[in-house]
Enzyme design. Structure first.
Site, PDB file in Angstrom:
ATOM      1  N   CYS A  50      -1.715   6.402   2.505  1.00 47.68           N
ATOM      2  CA  CYS A  50      -0.271   6.395   3.118  1.00 47.68           C
ATOM      3  C   CYS A  50       0.442   7.745   2.918  1.00 47.68           C
ATOM      4  O   CYS A  50       0.838   8.549   3.790  1.00 47.68           O
ATOM      5  CB  CYS A  50       0.635   5.351   2.702  1.00 47.68           C
ATOM      6  SG  CYS A  50      -0.086   3.913   3.257  1.00 47.68           S
TER       7      CYS A  50
ATOM      8  N   ARG B  63      -3.999  -7.253  -2.624  1.00 50.12           N
ATOM      9  CA  ARG B  63      -5.305  -7.751  -2.150  1.00 50.12           C
ATOM     10  C   ARG B  63      -6.455  -6.870  -2.408  1.00 50.12           C
ATOM     11  O   ARG B  63      -7.611  -7.178  -1.926  1.00 50.12           O
ATOM     12  CB  ARG B  63      -5.441  -8.460  -0.690  1.00 50.12           C
ATOM     13  CG  ARG B  63      -4.266  -9.711  -0.479  1.00 50.12           C
ATOM     14  CD  ARG B  63      -4.011 -10.228   0.802  1.00 50.12           C
ATOM     15  NE  ARG B  63      -3.241 -11.430   0.589  1.00 50.12           N
ATOM     16  CZ  ARG B  63      -2.038 -11.296   0.537  1.00 50.12           C
ATOM     17  NH1 ARG B  63      -1.342 -10.376   0.678  1.00 50.12           N
ATOM     18  NH2 ARG B  63      -1.251 -12.436   0.556  1.00 50.12           N
TER      19      ARG B  63
ATOM     20  N   HIS C 116      10.808 -10.060   2.230  1.00 52.36           N
ATOM     21  CA  HIS C 116      10.318 -10.798   1.078  1.00 52.36           C
ATOM     22  C   HIS C 116      11.204 -10.687  -0.151  1.00 52.36           C
ATOM     23  O   HIS C 116      11.150 -10.860  -1.287  1.00 52.36           O
ATOM     24  CB  HIS C 116       9.078 -10.446   0.519  1.00 52.36           C
ATOM     25  CG  HIS C 116       8.279 -10.923   1.788  1.00 52.36           C
ATOM     26  ND1 HIS C 116       6.684 -10.523   1.658  1.00 52.36           N
ATOM     27  CD2 HIS C 116       8.010 -11.450   2.815  1.00 52.36           C
ATOM     28  CE1 HIS C 116       5.938 -11.008   2.713  1.00 52.36           C
ATOM     29  NE2 HIS C 116       6.968 -11.542   3.148  1.00 52.36           N
TER      30      HIS C 116
ATOM     31  N   ILE D 260       8.988  -5.591  -3.209  1.00 49.83           N
ATOM     32  CA  ILE D 260      10.255  -5.955  -3.839  1.00 49.83           C
ATOM     33  C   ILE D 260      10.520  -5.073  -4.745  1.00 49.83           C
ATOM     34  O   ILE D 260      11.246  -5.117  -5.619  1.00 49.83           O
ATOM     35  CB  ILE D 260       9.759  -7.387  -4.405  1.00 49.83           C
ATOM     36  CG1 ILE D 260       8.442  -7.412  -5.229  1.00 49.83           C
ATOM     37  CG2 ILE D 260       9.948  -8.836  -3.692  1.00 49.83           C
ATOM     38  CD1 ILE D 260       8.263  -8.442  -6.324  1.00 49.83           C
TER      39      ILE D 260
ATOM     40  N   CYS E 132      20.902 -17.934  -9.978  1.00 51.20           N
ATOM     41  CA  CYS E 132      20.540 -19.333 -10.871  1.00 51.20           C
ATOM     42  C   CYS E 132      19.944 -20.152  -9.606  1.00 51.20           C
ATOM     43  O   CYS E 132      20.417 -20.351  -8.376  1.00 51.20           O
ATOM     44  CB  CYS E 132      21.880 -19.866 -11.210  1.00 51.20           C
ATOM     45  SG  CYS E 132      21.582 -21.417 -11.877  1.00 51.20           S
TER      46      CYS E 132
ATOM     47  N   GLY F  37       0.808  -1.241  -0.015  1.00 50.74           N
ATOM     48  CA  GLY F  37      -0.063   0.127   0.115  1.00 50.74           C
ATOM     49  C   GLY F  37       0.970   1.444   0.071  1.00 50.74           C
ATOM     50  O   GLY F  37       0.224   2.255  -0.267  1.00 50.74           O
TER      51      GLY F  37
ATOM     52  N   CYS G 190      20.690 -19.303 -16.869  1.00 50.27           N
ATOM     53  CA  CYS G 190      22.141 -19.125 -16.355  1.00 50.27           C
ATOM     54  C   CYS G 190      23.279 -19.326 -17.356  1.00 50.27           C
ATOM     55  O   CYS G 190      23.114 -20.117 -18.465  1.00 50.27           O
ATOM     56  CB  CYS G 190      22.080 -20.101 -15.325  1.00 50.27           C
ATOM     57  SG  CYS G 190      23.994 -20.077 -14.692  1.00 50.27           S
TER      58      CYS G 190
ATOM     59  N   THR H 119      -0.126  -2.193   4.819  1.00 57.65           N
ATOM     60  CA  THR H 119      -0.089  -3.584   4.528  1.00 57.65           C
ATOM     61  C   THR H 119      -1.582  -4.198   5.087  1.00 57.65           C
ATOM     62  O   THR H 119      -1.803  -3.614   6.375  1.00 57.65           O
ATOM     63  CB  THR H 119       1.030  -4.322   5.285  1.00 57.65           C
ATOM     64  OG1 THR H 119       1.077  -5.423   5.209  1.00 57.65           O
ATOM     65  CG2 THR H 119       1.230  -3.449   6.666  1.00 57.65           C
TER      66      THR H 119
HETATM   67  P1  OAD Z   1      -1.973  -6.443   0.281  1.00 60.34           P
HETATM   68  O1  OAD Z   1      -2.327  -6.129  -0.924  1.00 60.34           O
HETATM   69  O2  OAD Z   1      -1.899  -7.464   1.286  1.00 60.34           O
HETATM   70  O3  OAD Z   1      -2.442  -5.196   1.353  1.00 60.34           O
HETATM   71  C1  OAD Z   1      -2.201  -3.893   0.990  1.00 60.34           C
HETATM   72  C2  OAD Z   1      -2.725  -3.104   2.060  1.00 60.34           C
HETATM   73  O4  OAD Z   1      -2.715  -1.505   1.728  1.00 60.34           O
HETATM   74  C3  OAD Z   1      -4.372  -3.001   2.046  1.00 60.34           C
HETATM   75  O5  OAD Z   1      -4.896  -3.187   3.474  1.00 60.34           O
HETATM   76  C4  OAD Z   1      -4.904  -1.929   1.408  1.00 60.34           C
HETATM   77  O6  OAD Z   1      -6.295  -1.600   1.742  1.00 60.34           O
HETATM   78  C5  OAD Z   1      -3.862  -0.878   1.656  1.00 60.34           C
HETATM   79  N1  OAD Z   1      -3.570   0.120   0.824  1.00 60.34           N
HETATM   80  C6  OAD Z   1      -3.430   0.105  -0.641  1.00 60.34           C
HETATM   81  N2  OAD Z   1      -3.104   1.316  -1.363  1.00 60.34           N
HETATM   82  C7  OAD Z   1      -3.094   1.977  -0.182  1.00 60.34           C
HETATM   83  C8  OAD Z   1      -2.900   3.383  -0.139  1.00 60.34           C
HETATM   84  N3  OAD Z   1      -2.421   4.198  -1.151  1.00 60.34           N
HETATM   85  N4  OAD Z   1      -2.757   4.137   1.012  1.00 60.34           N
HETATM   86  C9  OAD Z   1      -3.159   3.505   1.992  1.00 60.34           C
HETATM   87  N5  OAD Z   1      -3.365   2.091   2.161  1.00 60.34           N
HETATM   88  C10 OAD Z   1      -3.334   1.458   1.097  1.00 60.34           C
HETATM   89  O7  OAD Z   1      -0.245  -5.978   0.372  1.00 60.34           O
HETATM   90  P2  OAD Z   1       0.893  -6.725   1.593  1.00 60.34           P
HETATM   91  O8  OAD Z   1       0.252  -6.596   2.829  1.00 60.34           O
HETATM   92  O9  OAD Z   1       2.122  -5.884   1.165  1.00 60.34           O
HETATM   93  O10 OAD Z   1       4.049 -11.723  -0.680  1.00 60.34           O
HETATM   94  O11 OAD Z   1       0.860  -8.137   1.084  1.00 60.34           O
HETATM   95  C11 OAD Z   1       2.002  -8.950   1.842  1.00 60.34           C
HETATM   96  C12 OAD Z   1       2.409  -9.809   0.833  1.00 60.34           C
HETATM   97  O12 OAD Z   1       1.589 -10.709   0.135  1.00 60.34           O
HETATM   98  C13 OAD Z   1       3.423  -9.451  -0.270  1.00 60.34           C
HETATM   99  O13 OAD Z   1       4.744  -9.223   0.016  1.00 60.34           O
HETATM  100  C14 OAD Z   1       3.384 -10.923  -1.290  1.00 60.34           C
HETATM  101  C15 OAD Z   1       1.771 -11.032  -1.241  1.00 60.34           C
HETATM  102  O14 OAD Z   1       1.503 -12.448  -1.562  1.00 60.34           O
HETATM  103  C16 OAD Z   1       4.762 -12.737  -1.460  1.00 60.34           C
HETATM  104  O15 OAD Z   1       4.751 -12.386  -2.728  1.00 60.34           O
HETATM  105  C17 OAD Z   1       5.704 -13.476  -0.805  1.00 60.34           C
END
Ligand code: OAD
Length: 362
Positions: A290, A64, A154, A136, A162, A53, A188, A229
């Site tokens: 944010c 998500r 992550h 990432i 490789c 986010g 590779c 997040t």
């Molecule tokens: P998510 O997509 O799960 O969550 C993002 C959060 O940020 C949600 O609660 C949104 O409502 C919020 N959000 C989005 N845009 C925003 C903004 N501009 N301002 C404020 N809030 C905002 O992403 P992560 O929590 O980062 O892992 O996901 C965790 C992990 O799940 C990732 O690192 C990835 C994924 O599968 C791997 O690939 C291993």
């Protein structure tokens, strides 16, 4: 209810077993309360935990969010289920969908956001203990966070390796970029196995750096700042429970996250964040973008102008680089390249000649 809480706390180790109330450090459970705490001299070590986010305003989708998140938009990739694109077992059999997605999300096409630069200000003012990121996209590095202050939980796209265990040859971002943009599955140069960016797929371990640093970092945090997040992926999500019970926790996010099981929370158990119950004493949720949350906090701290000036100057520096690519080589002046040396990984295949290397703007 209180009796039941104590019984469960003692027998199952859930929640705080002792009855002593943790110290209440915020005058009020609002952004203003956190601002006062941060500027009051007692808060010297801020830990940040961030996710996708914080980068959506740079144009990178999160995972998500309904409708706009990555997992809702992978229909064209022919996947058994969306998360498969980041699963190591699936990737070994079918690397193509990941690299097609990587072309879209390749780091370097995006600029860090106000939120990234707010963390940079925390660092410049000596307040940032560490930033734990799930992202990432490398935008923390591009925003000038010192690699020492950063835990890329992550992994990162910046380096690649490789997949063959007996080889593990490393490759640079530039090498990977050339192959991804030629629509080739990167192979590779030594053993022909697939080369994967050093990002953590589901089914892989998090970097050792994550586990070794969190032991020392979380117990000494004065403030935990959680931004962008959903706190749905472990073990990252559980880090919120590792700061001391008196450490305030501020969530800046579009929605409330990290609250744990609602039933356990109702009983004052479960270790999740508690923004709303009558027992709430240290958790604050600021709901919205944010960038807006960071601007509002900066204003409360008297840093607003400094933050805006930093964003402006850093974005201008990125624009001055080739095609607005923050990882691109600086534009040559008088026939020679200027500015910082590249973030080099010695001995990598694909290392550019040193005069040509790009660097994240600092
Ligand atoms: P998510 O997509 O799960 O969550 C993002 C959060 O940020 C949600 O609660 C949104 O409502 C919020 N959000 C989005 N845009 C925003 C903004 N501009 N301002 C404020 N809030 C905002 O992403 P992560 O929590 O980062 O892992 O996901 C965790 C992990 O799940 C990732 O690192 C990835 C994924 O599968 C791997 O690939 C291993």
């Amino acid at each position: 209810m209180e009796l039941l809480r104590r019984l469960l706390a003692r027998t199952l180790g859930l929640g705080a077993a002792e009855d002593a109330e943790p110290e209440r450090r915020l005058e009020e459970l609002t952004l203003r309360g956190v601002g006062r705490f941060l500027s009051g001299g007692r808060c010297k070590k801020v830990l940040c935990m961030v996710g996708a986010g914080i980068s959506t305003s740079a144009g990178i989708p999160d995972f998500r969010s309904p409708g706009t998140g990555l997992y809702a938009n992978l229909g064209s990739y022919d996947l058994p289920y969306p998360e498969a694109i980041f699963e190591i077992g699936f990737f070994k059999e079918h690397p193509e969908p990941f690299f097609a997605l990587a072309r879209e999300l390749f780091p370097g096409q995006f600029k860090p956001t106000v939120c990234h630069y707010f963390m940079r200000l925390l660092q410049d003012k000596g307040l940032l203990l560490r930033c734990y990121t799930q992202n990432i996209d490398a935008l923390e590095r591009v925003a000038g966070l010192d690699p020492e202050r950063l835990v890329e939980a992550h992994g990162t796209f910046v380096t690649s390796r490789c997949l063959e265990p007996s080889c593990r040859q490393s490759y640079t971002l530039r090498w990977m970029k050339e192959r991804i943009f030629s629509s080739l599955v990167p192979r590779c140069e030594k053993c022909e196995s697939v080369v994967k960016p050093d990002i953590v797929f589901f089914g892989e371990n998090l970097p050792q750096r994550f586990f070794s640093l969190l032991q020392a970092d979380f117990p000494q945090a004065d403030l935990l700042l959680i931004m962008g997040t959903s706190l749905q992926v472990q073990p990252f999500a559980s880090l919120v429970g590792r700061v001391p019970p008196s450490t305030p926790r501020l969530l800046i996010n579009k929605e409330k996250t990290g609250q744990g099981d609602p039933l356990l929370s109702l009983m004052g158990l479960g270790g999740g964040m508690d923004f709303d119950s009558d027992k709430a004493y240290r958790d604050v949720a600021w709901l919205g973008e944010c960038d807006a949350g960071c601007r509002a906090l900066a204003e409360l701290l008297g840093w607003k102008e400094e933050l805006e000036a930093l964003v402006e100057s850093e974005h201008a520096a990125i624009d001055a680089r080739t095609e607005g690519d923050p990882w691109a080589p600086p534009k040559a002046k008088g026939g020679r390249d200027s500015q910082d040396p590249p973030p080099k990984i010695k001995g990598d295949v694909g290392d550019p000649p040193s005069a040509e290397g790009g660097a994240p703007p600092h």
